[in-house]
Design an enzyme around this catalytic site. Sequence first.
Site, PDB file in Angstrom:
ATOM      1  N   GLU A  35      71.000 -27.899 -16.247  1.00 25.03           N
ATOM      2  CA  GLU A  35      70.658 -27.311 -17.748  1.00 25.03           C
ATOM      3  C   GLU A  35      70.207 -26.096 -17.970  1.00 25.03           C
ATOM      4  O   GLU A  35      70.170 -25.541 -17.290  1.00 25.03           O
ATOM      5  CB  GLU A  35      69.816 -28.122 -17.945  1.00 25.03           C
ATOM      6  CG  GLU A  35      68.394 -28.350 -18.638  1.00 25.03           C
ATOM      7  CD  GLU A  35      68.960 -28.741 -19.826  1.00 25.03           C
ATOM      8  OE1 GLU A  35      68.872 -27.633 -20.807  1.00 25.03           O
ATOM      9  OE2 GLU A  35      69.710 -29.928 -20.033  1.00 25.03           O
ATOM     10  N   THR A  42      66.552 -33.247 -25.754  1.00 30.77           N
ATOM     11  CA  THR A  42      66.270 -32.834 -27.405  1.00 30.77           C
ATOM     12  C   THR A  42      64.841 -33.485 -27.202  1.00 30.77           C
ATOM     13  O   THR A  42      63.607 -33.861 -27.460  1.00 30.77           O
ATOM     14  CB  THR A  42      66.601 -33.532 -27.968  1.00 30.77           C
ATOM     15  OG1 THR A  42      67.690 -32.068 -28.507  1.00 30.77           O
ATOM     16  CG2 THR A  42      66.808 -32.667 -28.936  1.00 30.77           C
ATOM     17  N   CYS A  43      64.987 -35.595 -26.905  1.00 35.61           N
ATOM     18  CA  CYS A  43      63.712 -36.394 -26.635  1.00 35.61           C
ATOM     19  C   CYS A  43      62.878 -36.155 -26.068  1.00 35.61           C
ATOM     20  O   CYS A  43      62.129 -36.424 -26.310  1.00 35.61           O
ATOM     21  CB  CYS A  43      64.221 -37.465 -26.453  1.00 35.61           C
ATOM     22  SG  CYS A  43      63.480 -39.569 -26.790  1.00 35.61           S
ATOM     23  N   CYS A  48      61.929 -36.706 -30.241  1.00 36.28           N
ATOM     24  CA  CYS A  48      60.971 -37.801 -30.322  1.00 36.28           C
ATOM     25  C   CYS A  48      60.017 -38.381 -29.286  1.00 36.28           C
ATOM     26  O   CYS A  48      59.095 -38.634 -29.999  1.00 36.28           O
ATOM     27  CB  CYS A  48      62.369 -39.563 -30.108  1.00 36.28           C
ATOM     28  SG  CYS A  48      63.189 -38.949 -28.584  1.00 36.28           S
ATOM     29  N   LYS A  51      56.925 -36.404 -31.075  1.00 35.81           N
ATOM     30  CA  LYS A  51      56.542 -35.977 -31.794  1.00 35.81           C
ATOM     31  C   LYS A  51      56.093 -37.918 -32.082  1.00 35.81           C
ATOM     32  O   LYS A  51      54.762 -37.689 -32.562  1.00 35.81           O
ATOM     33  CB  LYS A  51      58.312 -36.383 -32.888  1.00 35.81           C
ATOM     34  CG  LYS A  51      58.186 -36.847 -34.237  1.00 35.81           C
ATOM     35  CD  LYS A  51      58.945 -37.119 -35.034  1.00 35.81           C
ATOM     36  CE  LYS A  51      60.713 -37.392 -34.684  1.00 35.81           C
ATOM     37  NZ  LYS A  51      61.640 -37.239 -34.869  1.00 35.81           N
ATOM     38  N   TYR A 178      64.993 -38.375 -41.870  1.00 33.26           N
ATOM     39  CA  TYR A 178      63.368 -38.994 -40.736  1.00 33.26           C
ATOM     40  C   TYR A 178      62.324 -37.435 -40.070  1.00 33.26           C
ATOM     41  O   TYR A 178      61.442 -37.694 -40.301  1.00 33.26           O
ATOM     42  CB  TYR A 178      64.244 -40.033 -39.561  1.00 33.26           C
ATOM     43  CG  TYR A 178      64.849 -39.201 -38.997  1.00 33.26           C
ATOM     44  CD1 TYR A 178      64.315 -39.250 -37.282  1.00 33.26           C
ATOM     45  CD2 TYR A 178      66.160 -38.975 -38.935  1.00 33.26           C
ATOM     46  CE1 TYR A 178      65.519 -38.164 -36.284  1.00 33.26           C
ATOM     47  CE2 TYR A 178      67.030 -38.243 -37.762  1.00 33.26           C
ATOM     48  CZ  TYR A 178      66.431 -37.898 -36.851  1.00 33.26           C
ATOM     49  OH  TYR A 178      66.473 -37.799 -35.174  1.00 33.26           O
ATOM     50  N   ILE A 179      63.319 -36.497 -40.088  1.00 28.71           N
ATOM     51  CA  ILE A 179      62.207 -35.834 -39.582  1.00 28.71           C
ATOM     52  C   ILE A 179      61.705 -35.155 -40.192  1.00 28.71           C
ATOM     53  O   ILE A 179      60.556 -34.754 -39.728  1.00 28.71           O
ATOM     54  CB  ILE A 179      63.634 -34.551 -38.376  1.00 28.71           C
ATOM     55  CG1 ILE A 179      64.323 -35.159 -37.459  1.00 28.71           C
ATOM     56  CG2 ILE A 179      62.668 -33.784 -38.323  1.00 28.71           C
ATOM     57  CD1 ILE A 179      65.700 -33.815 -36.998  1.00 28.71           C
ATOM     58  N   GLU A 182      59.128 -37.758 -41.408  1.00 27.14           N
ATOM     59  CA  GLU A 182      57.927 -37.889 -40.093  1.00 27.14           C
ATOM     60  C   GLU A 182      56.473 -37.596 -40.071  1.00 27.14           C
ATOM     61  O   GLU A 182      55.310 -37.185 -39.850  1.00 27.14           O
ATOM     62  CB  GLU A 182      58.465 -37.915 -39.034  1.00 27.14           C
ATOM     63  CG  GLU A 182      59.287 -39.084 -38.365  1.00 27.14           C
ATOM     64  CD  GLU A 182      60.144 -39.213 -36.931  1.00 27.14           C
ATOM     65  OE1 GLU A 182      60.728 -41.212 -37.212  1.00 27.14           O
ATOM     66  OE2 GLU A 182      61.273 -38.817 -37.136  1.00 27.14           O
ATOM     67  N   ARG A 205      68.400 -41.558 -47.078  1.00 21.45           N
ATOM     68  CA  ARG A 205      69.614 -41.685 -47.514  1.00 21.45           C
ATOM     69  C   ARG A 205      70.654 -43.186 -47.081  1.00 21.45           C
ATOM     70  O   ARG A 205      71.127 -43.650 -47.894  1.00 21.45           O
ATOM     71  CB  ARG A 205      70.495 -40.497 -48.564  1.00 21.45           C
ATOM     72  CG  ARG A 205      70.378 -39.749 -49.396  1.00 21.45           C
ATOM     73  CD  ARG A 205      71.227 -38.865 -49.546  1.00 21.45           C
ATOM     74  NE  ARG A 205      71.504 -37.497 -48.515  1.00 21.45           N
ATOM     75  CZ  ARG A 205      72.445 -37.136 -48.247  1.00 21.45           C
ATOM     76  NH1 ARG A 205      73.026 -37.081 -48.889  1.00 21.45           N
ATOM     77  NH2 ARG A 205      72.487 -36.299 -47.094  1.00 21.45           N
ATOM     78  N   ASP A 304      74.787 -36.535 -28.776  1.00 19.17           N
ATOM     79  CA  ASP A 304      74.676 -36.219 -29.990  1.00 19.17           C
ATOM     80  C   ASP A 304      75.580 -35.331 -30.130  1.00 19.17           C
ATOM     81  O   ASP A 304      76.308 -34.807 -31.180  1.00 19.17           O
ATOM     82  CB  ASP A 304      73.115 -35.971 -30.237  1.00 19.17           C
ATOM     83  CG  ASP A 304      72.364 -36.049 -30.096  1.00 19.17           C
ATOM     84  OD1 ASP A 304      72.399 -37.758 -30.315  1.00 19.17           O
ATOM     85  OD2 ASP A 304      71.204 -35.789 -30.455  1.00 19.17           O
ATOM     86  N   THR A 312      68.450 -41.287 -28.659  1.00 20.67           N
ATOM     87  CA  THR A 312      68.531 -41.219 -27.205  1.00 20.67           C
ATOM     88  C   THR A 312      69.382 -42.885 -26.886  1.00 20.67           C
ATOM     89  O   THR A 312      70.163 -41.886 -25.713  1.00 20.67           O
ATOM     90  CB  THR A 312      67.192 -41.243 -27.516  1.00 20.67           C
ATOM     91  OG1 THR A 312      66.680 -39.762 -28.305  1.00 20.67           O
ATOM     92  CG2 THR A 312      67.067 -41.309 -25.591  1.00 20.67           C
ATOM     93  N   ALA A 342      64.372 -46.722 -36.806  1.00 23.72           N
ATOM     94  CA  ALA A 342      63.078 -46.629 -37.498  1.00 23.72           C
ATOM     95  C   ALA A 342      62.813 -45.413 -37.250  1.00 23.72           C
ATOM     96  O   ALA A 342      63.314 -44.425 -37.158  1.00 23.72           O
ATOM     97  CB  ALA A 342      62.297 -47.441 -36.520  1.00 23.72           C
ATOM     98  N   HIS A 437      51.803 -66.958 -36.409  1.00 22.83           N
ATOM     99  CA  HIS A 437      50.061 -66.799 -37.721  1.00 22.83           C
ATOM    100  C   HIS A 437      48.541 -66.478 -36.675  1.00 22.83           C
ATOM    101  O   HIS A 437      48.787 -67.338 -35.585  1.00 22.83           O
ATOM    102  CB  HIS A 437      50.278 -68.252 -38.480  1.00 22.83           C
ATOM    103  CG  HIS A 437      48.975 -68.067 -39.540  1.00 22.83           C
ATOM    104  ND1 HIS A 437      49.416 -67.181 -40.920  1.00 22.83           N
ATOM    105  CD2 HIS A 437      47.671 -68.723 -39.478  1.00 22.83           C
ATOM    106  CE1 HIS A 437      48.283 -66.948 -41.409  1.00 22.83           C
ATOM    107  NE2 HIS A 437      47.492 -67.676 -40.436  1.00 22.83           N
ATOM    108  N   GLU A 442      55.695 -62.485 -38.926  1.00 21.12           N
ATOM    109  CA  GLU A 442      55.903 -64.506 -39.337  1.00 21.12           C
ATOM    110  C   GLU A 442      56.587 -64.430 -40.772  1.00 21.12           C
ATOM    111  O   GLU A 442      57.685 -65.140 -40.677  1.00 21.12           O
ATOM    112  CB  GLU A 442      54.107 -65.173 -39.193  1.00 21.12           C
ATOM    113  CG  GLU A 442      53.526 -64.725 -40.665  1.00 21.12           C
ATOM    114  CD  GLU A 442      52.377 -65.787 -40.562  1.00 21.12           C
ATOM    115  OE1 GLU A 442      52.439 -66.747 -40.227  1.00 21.12           O
ATOM    116  OE2 GLU A 442      51.042 -65.278 -40.739  1.00 21.12           O
TER     117      GLU A 442
END
Length: 448
Positions: A35, A42-43, A48, A51, A178-179, A182, A205, A304, A312, A342, A437, A442
């Site tokens: 590495e 990244t995550c 993520c 963030k 999304y980036i 957010e 999109r 990726d 991830t 999400a 409820h 619900e």
Amino acid sequence: MTDFDFDLFVIGAGSGGVRASRIAASHGARVAVAEEFRVGGTCVIRGCVPKKLLVYASHFAHELQDTANYGWTIGEATFDWAKLRDFVASDVDRLERAYTSTLDSNKVEHFHERATVAGPNTVRLASGREVTARVILIAVGAWPVLPEIDGVEHCITSNEVFHLPELPKRIVIQGAGYIALEFAGVFNALGSHVTVVNRSDKILRSYDHDLTDRLLPILQARGIEFAFNRPIGRVEKQADGSLLVHAGEGEPIPADVVLVATGRKPKTDGLGLEGVGITLGHNGEIPVDEYGQTACPSIYAVGDVTDRVQLTPVAIREGHAFADTVFGNMPRSTAYDCIPSAVFTQPPIASVGLTEQQARAVHGHVKVFTSDFRPMMNMFAAKAERGFYKLVVDPASDRVLGVHLLGPDAAEVLQAAAIAVKAGLTKAQFDATVALHPSMAEELVLMR
């Protein structure tokens, strides 16, 4: 015993690489990983996880405004960017130690330097040392893309945004994925003036249009400005250190920070793959088969860097499946249908399965069920933001093809719904489930 230094050499210690290393080692393989930056990828290091911590922190800005309605009287609130930034950085340090400990506990040798492919079974380290392995796994992930514009050196990407010396008073964000959205929500909540510029007039999109059509005006009502059909052409640095963003038609936009969030591409430049017969795709991605094997039989790739699904959890699944297949004598591949996703905008959205448009393209006629409601927790808020849930159903089989949510905790609600979609449950089975409820979830079993 073999003639190689290792059974497996992994290039890249992100989520996919670490999982592959750990599982391969558990099958008895002698494993090493290289590495060039920090263990975790990244995550964990610049994606993520940090963030999401910023998202959590920024939620307080909205909730503090509504404390009086909850019966609380709170004095003047102030925000300290440096304190938040440094806390997030310390948690990233903690997670890196945890990932490194995972490698150590599984007896995976790790090299903290760049590695490239020198042959079908040979890796060359930055130090000049060459190491051999029966199998090489490429798990180097992706990297932010910067546009070729004048003044791009004055821009930052999501890699650098976590290390800003101070909270910008004005931030321009290029992109509407999304980036971009957010970070737009984070900085807007923390007090920055946020302008989102985009080359088209669409946001997010790949998500269902009913979600994005409702999300956009909410973001605008929260104070985020959108400049559509205005790609950045030039960024000019002023004498006082501020920036002037020239984007399409209209007046230049003043900014203190310009964040480019227009996508990511596989980080394969200079990796040496062409030398072993691997032809990269148009975006620099590594073509692989269903088991992650490349055109060179001894080299595999996950995550990726293959540019299939840049998430991830997908990289982790691919890394695990690779190790089981190659070292565990348990061949298996990763399924890419019904992957939940999400976007942690404010409010968030979450989806699994087919959008309405995708479902119509595949099935022709579909049934759509929706619920437009005001979440109970929003009753305390000054802004009357509404939630929106949507089910897309195949009328022939009654199977739920897609679930799409907009509202507080959308991601938390969706995870259970994703199990149902993956299992092929029907709308009748949703309807037969007793509602919990009072809850937002619900609504999923009350649509008629």
